[in-house]
Enzyme design. Structure first.
Site, PDB file in Angstrom:
ATOM      1  N   ASN A   9     -22.991  10.040 -61.073  1.00 32.97           N
ATOM      2  CA  ASN A   9     -23.699   9.308 -62.304  1.00 32.97           C
ATOM      3  C   ASN A   9     -23.018   7.957 -62.805  1.00 32.97           C
ATOM      4  O   ASN A   9     -21.710   8.122 -63.127  1.00 32.97           O
ATOM      5  CB  ASN A   9     -23.389  10.422 -63.448  1.00 32.97           C
ATOM      6  CG  ASN A   9     -23.883   9.764 -64.820  1.00 32.97           C
ATOM      7  OD1 ASN A   9     -24.230   8.819 -64.994  1.00 32.97           O
ATOM      8  ND2 ASN A   9     -23.642  10.541 -65.871  1.00 32.97           N
ATOM      9  N   TRP A  10     -23.726   6.981 -62.424  1.00 29.28           N
ATOM     10  CA  TRP A  10     -22.909   5.620 -62.356  1.00 29.28           C
ATOM     11  C   TRP A  10     -23.096   5.002 -63.819  1.00 29.28           C
ATOM     12  O   TRP A  10     -22.478   3.886 -64.078  1.00 29.28           O
ATOM     13  CB  TRP A  10     -23.507   4.655 -61.487  1.00 29.28           C
ATOM     14  CG  TRP A  10     -23.406   4.897 -59.893  1.00 29.28           C
ATOM     15  CD1 TRP A  10     -22.581   6.039 -59.697  1.00 29.28           C
ATOM     16  CD2 TRP A  10     -23.680   4.289 -58.989  1.00 29.28           C
ATOM     17  NE1 TRP A  10     -22.509   5.948 -58.350  1.00 29.28           N
ATOM     18  CE2 TRP A  10     -23.100   5.107 -57.872  1.00 29.28           C
ATOM     19  CE3 TRP A  10     -24.348   3.322 -58.720  1.00 29.28           C
ATOM     20  CZ2 TRP A  10     -23.423   4.485 -56.438  1.00 29.28           C
ATOM     21  CZ3 TRP A  10     -24.716   2.923 -57.332  1.00 29.28           C
ATOM     22  CH2 TRP A  10     -24.177   3.335 -56.341  1.00 29.28           C
ATOM     23  N   LYS A  11     -23.364   5.823 -64.688  1.00 33.34           N
ATOM     24  CA  LYS A  11     -23.545   5.749 -66.326  1.00 33.34           C
ATOM     25  C   LYS A  11     -23.989   4.020 -66.585  1.00 33.34           C
ATOM     26  O   LYS A  11     -24.730   3.615 -65.703  1.00 33.34           O
ATOM     27  CB  LYS A  11     -22.268   5.871 -66.882  1.00 33.34           C
ATOM     28  CG  LYS A  11     -21.715   7.358 -66.435  1.00 33.34           C
ATOM     29  CD  LYS A  11     -20.654   7.893 -67.320  1.00 33.34           C
ATOM     30  CE  LYS A  11     -20.504   9.391 -67.076  1.00 33.34           C
ATOM     31  NZ  LYS A  11     -19.556   9.852 -67.948  1.00 33.34           N
ATOM     32  N   HIS A  95     -27.493  14.739 -70.828  1.00 32.77           N
ATOM     33  CA  HIS A  95     -25.962  14.402 -70.509  1.00 32.77           C
ATOM     34  C   HIS A  95     -25.577  14.603 -71.906  1.00 32.77           C
ATOM     35  O   HIS A  95     -25.966  14.291 -72.975  1.00 32.77           O
ATOM     36  CB  HIS A  95     -26.044  13.223 -69.673  1.00 32.77           C
ATOM     37  CG  HIS A  95     -24.319  12.840 -69.346  1.00 32.77           C
ATOM     38  ND1 HIS A  95     -23.512  12.610 -70.296  1.00 32.77           N
ATOM     39  CD2 HIS A  95     -23.852  13.058 -68.505  1.00 32.77           C
ATOM     40  CE1 HIS A  95     -22.517  12.493 -69.723  1.00 32.77           C
ATOM     41  NE2 HIS A  95     -22.690  12.926 -68.571  1.00 32.77           N
ATOM     42  N   GLU A  97     -23.241  12.615 -73.311  1.00 39.22           N
ATOM     43  CA  GLU A  97     -23.328  11.297 -73.972  1.00 39.22           C
ATOM     44  C   GLU A  97     -24.624  11.189 -74.713  1.00 39.22           C
ATOM     45  O   GLU A  97     -24.476  10.532 -75.696  1.00 39.22           O
ATOM     46  CB  GLU A  97     -22.716  10.075 -72.814  1.00 39.22           C
ATOM     47  CG  GLU A  97     -21.365  10.459 -72.346  1.00 39.22           C
ATOM     48  CD  GLU A  97     -21.178   9.780 -71.229  1.00 39.22           C
ATOM     49  OE1 GLU A  97     -21.971   9.228 -70.554  1.00 39.22           O
ATOM     50  OE2 GLU A  97     -19.995   9.913 -70.572  1.00 39.22           O
ATOM     51  N   GLU A 164     -20.973  21.082 -67.515  1.00 38.04           N
ATOM     52  CA  GLU A 164     -20.026  19.985 -67.816  1.00 38.04           C
ATOM     53  C   GLU A 164     -19.127  20.083 -69.338  1.00 38.04           C
ATOM     54  O   GLU A 164     -20.037  19.772 -70.220  1.00 38.04           O
ATOM     55  CB  GLU A 164     -20.846  18.536 -67.939  1.00 38.04           C
ATOM     56  CG  GLU A 164     -21.388  18.021 -66.614  1.00 38.04           C
ATOM     57  CD  GLU A 164     -21.448  16.675 -66.480  1.00 38.04           C
ATOM     58  OE1 GLU A 164     -20.838  16.174 -65.577  1.00 38.04           O
ATOM     59  OE2 GLU A 164     -22.021  16.012 -67.210  1.00 38.04           O
ATOM     60  N   GLY A 170     -14.721  12.540 -68.520  1.00 35.99           N
ATOM     61  CA  GLY A 170     -14.056  11.065 -68.589  1.00 35.99           C
ATOM     62  C   GLY A 170     -12.685  11.171 -69.425  1.00 35.99           C
ATOM     63  O   GLY A 170     -12.263  10.085 -69.702  1.00 35.99           O
ATOM     64  N   SER A 207     -14.281  15.107 -64.880  1.00 30.62           N
ATOM     65  CA  SER A 207     -13.086  14.413 -64.280  1.00 30.62           C
ATOM     66  C   SER A 207     -13.019  14.965 -62.743  1.00 30.62           C
ATOM     67  O   SER A 207     -11.762  15.207 -62.502  1.00 30.62           O
ATOM     68  CB  SER A 207     -11.923  14.947 -65.230  1.00 30.62           C
ATOM     69  OG  SER A 207     -12.260  14.140 -66.332  1.00 30.62           O
ATOM     70  N   GLY A 228     -18.499  11.348 -62.621  1.00 28.37           N
ATOM     71  CA  GLY A 228     -18.758   9.994 -63.259  1.00 28.37           C
ATOM     72  C   GLY A 228     -17.950   9.084 -62.638  1.00 28.37           C
ATOM     73  O   GLY A 228     -18.153   8.417 -61.488  1.00 28.37           O
ATOM     74  N   GLY A 229     -16.862   8.843 -63.222  1.00 26.66           N
ATOM     75  CA  GLY A 229     -15.950   7.755 -62.985  1.00 26.66           C
ATOM     76  C   GLY A 229     -15.609   7.471 -61.486  1.00 26.66           C
ATOM     77  O   GLY A 229     -15.641   6.735 -60.871  1.00 26.66           O
TER      78      GLY A 229
HETATM   79  P1  PGA Z   1     -16.294  11.816 -65.033  1.00 29.76           P
HETATM   80  O1  PGA Z   1     -17.815  12.051 -65.749  1.00 29.76           O
HETATM   81  O2  PGA Z   1     -16.478  12.500 -63.769  1.00 29.76           O
HETATM   82  O3  PGA Z   1     -16.275  10.602 -65.295  1.00 29.76           O
HETATM   83  O4  PGA Z   1     -15.647  12.700 -65.972  1.00 29.76           O
HETATM   84  C1  PGA Z   1     -18.794  13.165 -65.492  1.00 29.76           C
HETATM   85  C2  PGA Z   1     -19.874  12.986 -66.252  1.00 29.76           C
HETATM   86  O5  PGA Z   1     -20.200  12.320 -67.081  1.00 29.76           O
HETATM   87  O6  PGA Z   1     -21.190  13.360 -65.348  1.00 29.76           O
END
Ligand code: PGA
Length: 250
Positions: A9-11, A95, A97, A164, A170, A207, A228-229
């Site tokens: 997930n490149w957000k 998600h 967010e 998640e 994050g 994470s 994500g990150g």
């Molecule tokens: P993260 O994000 O790996 O940076 O914690 C995961 C996600 O939001 O899907």
């Protein structure tokens, strides 16, 4: 050998030029998908076509969100056929967010899921509890509530689920494998109640890094990871993909 899913997930990261470079580097590091691993990347909308053009067959493509109608007066939304036209086969729905920063309700999540299926896309449905809910001992109830709100009354259809925990996203504070296993156990129990024996890959997210990924499937019972990150770093993401197949590190 069961298939594992590694999703990136490149957000809101990556101009078109940056995305082209990131996808090219990933393809260089992973000239083919490791055995029994499916890799799906979710770049920003504005770079989906660039990613599609640059990627080889080892990388599948998804979008980070989907509008809940095929067309219409929905300013700022992107409809399923528009995503399919760009080569997307997957879409992230619900998600945390979007739920917590952008105010998306369970009802909206359900509408997006339905639209994804109507449009022939496979949704990756995200569920997870906040730290407050976890501390109150409500993790199971929150997960069950989110899943029932999304899936009650639906028939089995292509779907991925990511557990998640919001507090793990994050933050660098990944869930411990037993917490991952407990969350996924709830997810699978609710799925069984709603959809019987339908096969739905259930991933862990929050994470995940190249260094900590392996225990999520070895001990945590996950069918893969939503990253994500660490997915923004091609070396780290490629290492996670290799760890998922058990192939030796290149
Ligand atoms: P993260 O994000 O790996 O940076 O914690 C995961 C996600 O939001 O899907």
């Amino acid at each position: 050998m069961t298939t594992r899913w590694i999703c990136g997930n490149w957000k809101m990261h990556g101009t078109r030029a940056e995305t082209r470079a990131r996808v090219a580097e990933l393809c260089r590091l992973l000239p083919r998908a490791p055995a029994a691993v499916r890799i799906v990347i979710f770049p920003p909308f504005t770079a989906l076509d660039v990613a599609a053009a640059q990627a080889g067959p080892q990388l599948e493509l998804g979008a980070q969100n989907v509008g809940w109608a095929e067309r219409g007066a929905l300013t700022g939304e992107v409809a399923p056929p528009m995503l399919a036209e760009l080569g997307c086969r997957f879409v992230i729905v619900g998600h945390s967010e979007r739920r917590h920063l952008l105010g998306e309700t369970d009802a909206v999540v359900a509408k997006r899921l339905a639209a994804a299926w109507r449009g022939g896309l496979t949704p990756l449905l995200c569920v997870g509890e906040t730290l407050e809910e976890r501390d109150a001992g409500r993790t199971g109830a929150v997960l069950a509530g989110q899943l029932r709100a999304a899936l009650a009354g639906t028939d089995p259809a292509p779907l991925l689920i990511a557990y998640e925990p919001v507090w793990a996203i994050g933050t660098g504070r990944a869930a411990a494998p037993p917490d991952c296993a407990a969350g996924l156990k709830t997810v699978r129990a609710v799925l069984a109640e709603l959809w019987g024996d339908a096969v739905v890959p259930c991933l862990y997210g929050g994470s995940v890094t190249a260094d900590n990924s392996r225990p999520f499937w070895d001990a945590g019972g996950a069918d893969g990871a939503l990253v994500g990150g660490a997915s923004l770093d091609p070396e780290a993401f490629a290492a996670i993909c290799r760890a998922a197949s058990g192939e030796a590190e290149a």
